[in-house]
Design a protein around this motif. Sequence first.
Motif, mmCIF file in Angstrom:
data_model
loop_
_atom_site.group_PDB
_atom_site.id
_atom_site.type_symbol
_atom_site.label_atom_id
_atom_site.label_comp_id
_atom_site.label_asym_id
_atom_site.label_seq_id
_atom_site.Cartn_x
_atom_site.Cartn_y
_atom_site.Cartn_z
ATOM 1 N N SER A 144 42.621 3.566 20.426
ATOM 2 C CA SER A 144 43.147 4.789 21.044
ATOM 3 C C SER A 144 43.716 5.797 20.064
ATOM 4 O O SER A 144 44.805 6.339 20.270
ATOM 5 C CB SER A 144 44.217 4.467 22.094
ATOM 6 O OG SER A 144 43.613 4.077 23.267
ATOM 7 N N SER A 146 42.505 8.571 19.951
ATOM 8 C CA SER A 146 42.428 9.810 20.743
ATOM 9 C C SER A 146 43.686 9.999 21.594
ATOM 10 O O SER A 146 44.265 11.084 21.617
ATOM 11 C CB SER A 146 41.169 9.817 21.611
ATOM 12 O OG SER A 146 41.156 8.739 22.521
ATOM 13 N N GLU A 188 41.659 14.675 27.807
ATOM 14 C CA GLU A 188 40.587 13.782 27.338
ATOM 15 C C GLU A 188 39.351 13.906 28.233
ATOM 16 O O GLU A 188 38.226 13.994 27.751
ATOM 17 C CB GLU A 188 41.080 12.330 27.295
ATOM 18 C CG GLU A 188 40.007 11.343 26.886
ATOM 19 C CD GLU A 188 40.430 10.361 25.806
ATOM 20 O OE1 GLU A 188 41.592 10.394 25.366
ATOM 21 O OE2 GLU A 188 39.564 9.573 25.394
ATOM 22 N N ASP A 200 45.150 4.145 28.152
ATOM 23 C CA ASP A 200 45.494 4.476 26.770
ATOM 24 C C ASP A 200 46.714 5.396 26.690
ATOM 25 O O ASP A 200 47.635 5.170 25.904
ATOM 26 C CB ASP A 200 44.320 5.176 26.073
ATOM 27 C CG ASP A 200 43.043 4.363 26.124
ATOM 28 O OD1 ASP A 200 43.107 3.189 26.535
ATOM 29 O OD2 ASP A 200 41.990 4.905 25.768
#
Length: 423
Positions: A144, A146, A188, A200
Amino acid sequence: GSEPVFSPALSPQEGVEAATDLFREAFGAEPDGVWYAPGRVNVIGEHTDYNGGLALPIALPHRAHLALRRRDDRTIRLVSPQTREAIDVLDLDAIGPTGTPGEVRHWNAYVAGVAWALERDGLGPLRGFDAALYSCVPLGGGLSSSAALECATAVALDDVCTLGLAGTVDTPDDAGRARLVEACIRAENEMAGAPTGGMDQSASMRCRAGHALELDCRDGSVVHVPFDLAAADLTLLVIDTKAKHSLVDGQYGARRDACERAAEILGVPLLADIEPGSLEAALATLRASKATDAEVLVARTRHVVTEIDRTRRLVALLQDGTPLTGEKLAQVGALMDASHESLRVDYEVTCPELDVAVQAARAAGAHGARMTGGGFGGSAIALVDTAAVDAVARAVVDAYADHGFAAPAFLNAVPSAPAGRLV
Ligand code: ADP
Ligand code: MG
């Protein structure tokens, strides 16, 4: 064979210095502060989030650090160590979702996307900002990186734009953070175009040091479950396979689709609505259905229902207040092993690199091991005696060499603090 390579986490001070230096170099000014957010690993509860089930992530000590300074206009300027030669410049009034003219490139989408999403959620208008990113979360390793970017941005903007949602690391406002999580998920999904569930971002924003986060993905409610590995001389070893198989995106969508169709045939909104006690009856219903891939639906449903049950049982073990040793440790390990087998056989999301890592770790004495994250590459985890970490890592490195795989990397997954401000 070659030596195992560990990816260290930066200390908070190192993170602050690196992000601040980059900010000064790029923008010739001092940042208002440095905020950070961690990557995560999921202990158990895989491919359950979009089925309304349970997951059990921890926050890693590996973090994205963001040095940020609020601007008086609507401009966003971004820099990272890889892009220091060319600062990216964006306009908050012009950016938009992927597939529209305002589409934002590469990692800028995860940062600017959070500002965009906060405004869409009625928390604007915000000011623009300059920001320098310095992250030690391995990129694309299923840990994760991101969400770490998104959540670092969210807590920074919460602070400099005085949204008042995050609280502090020591006294976090969990309800406010859940709202920030929504903006991060939206960034996201819509700005970066990645159709992921919310595990996440919840992990990065809502975990506690020394705890795992029992996340009920049906309603977003959480329980902080004590997970003191050091007290039991245990280490949660992350094995980053460095493998990424090209089928990932299509396969993720195909799994979600199969679960939705199975739920529809069973007449429930979500597969989490199937209790373990009625699993066999549900599987019989699927077999008797007209679906041409009925056996696939059976296997996918069996994974989801048993995985939620395993997660519930692992949480119960961790919560009973006794040390994580002996028979209890064996039970936790067995649940992790069973999770991997279910993901391998019924959900079909592992790959040779993940299976070899797990087998080698178990053979070298791990109490339990499983893939973690979406699968088809990314990372595996192994619960090992701290004294055996090197031996287990070596065994995995050797097994990879024997199979002709590229060398993996390792991380020590100490359950760490959620997103917050450093200075
Ligand atoms: P994961 O979240 O498992 O690491 P993702 O594919 O979801 O993998 O996210 C990886 C993406 O996040 C990268 O392609 C990049 O756009 C962005 N990203 C994350 N960390 C960084 C970083 N330190 N520098 C630049 N981009 C990053
Ligand atoms: Mg990601």
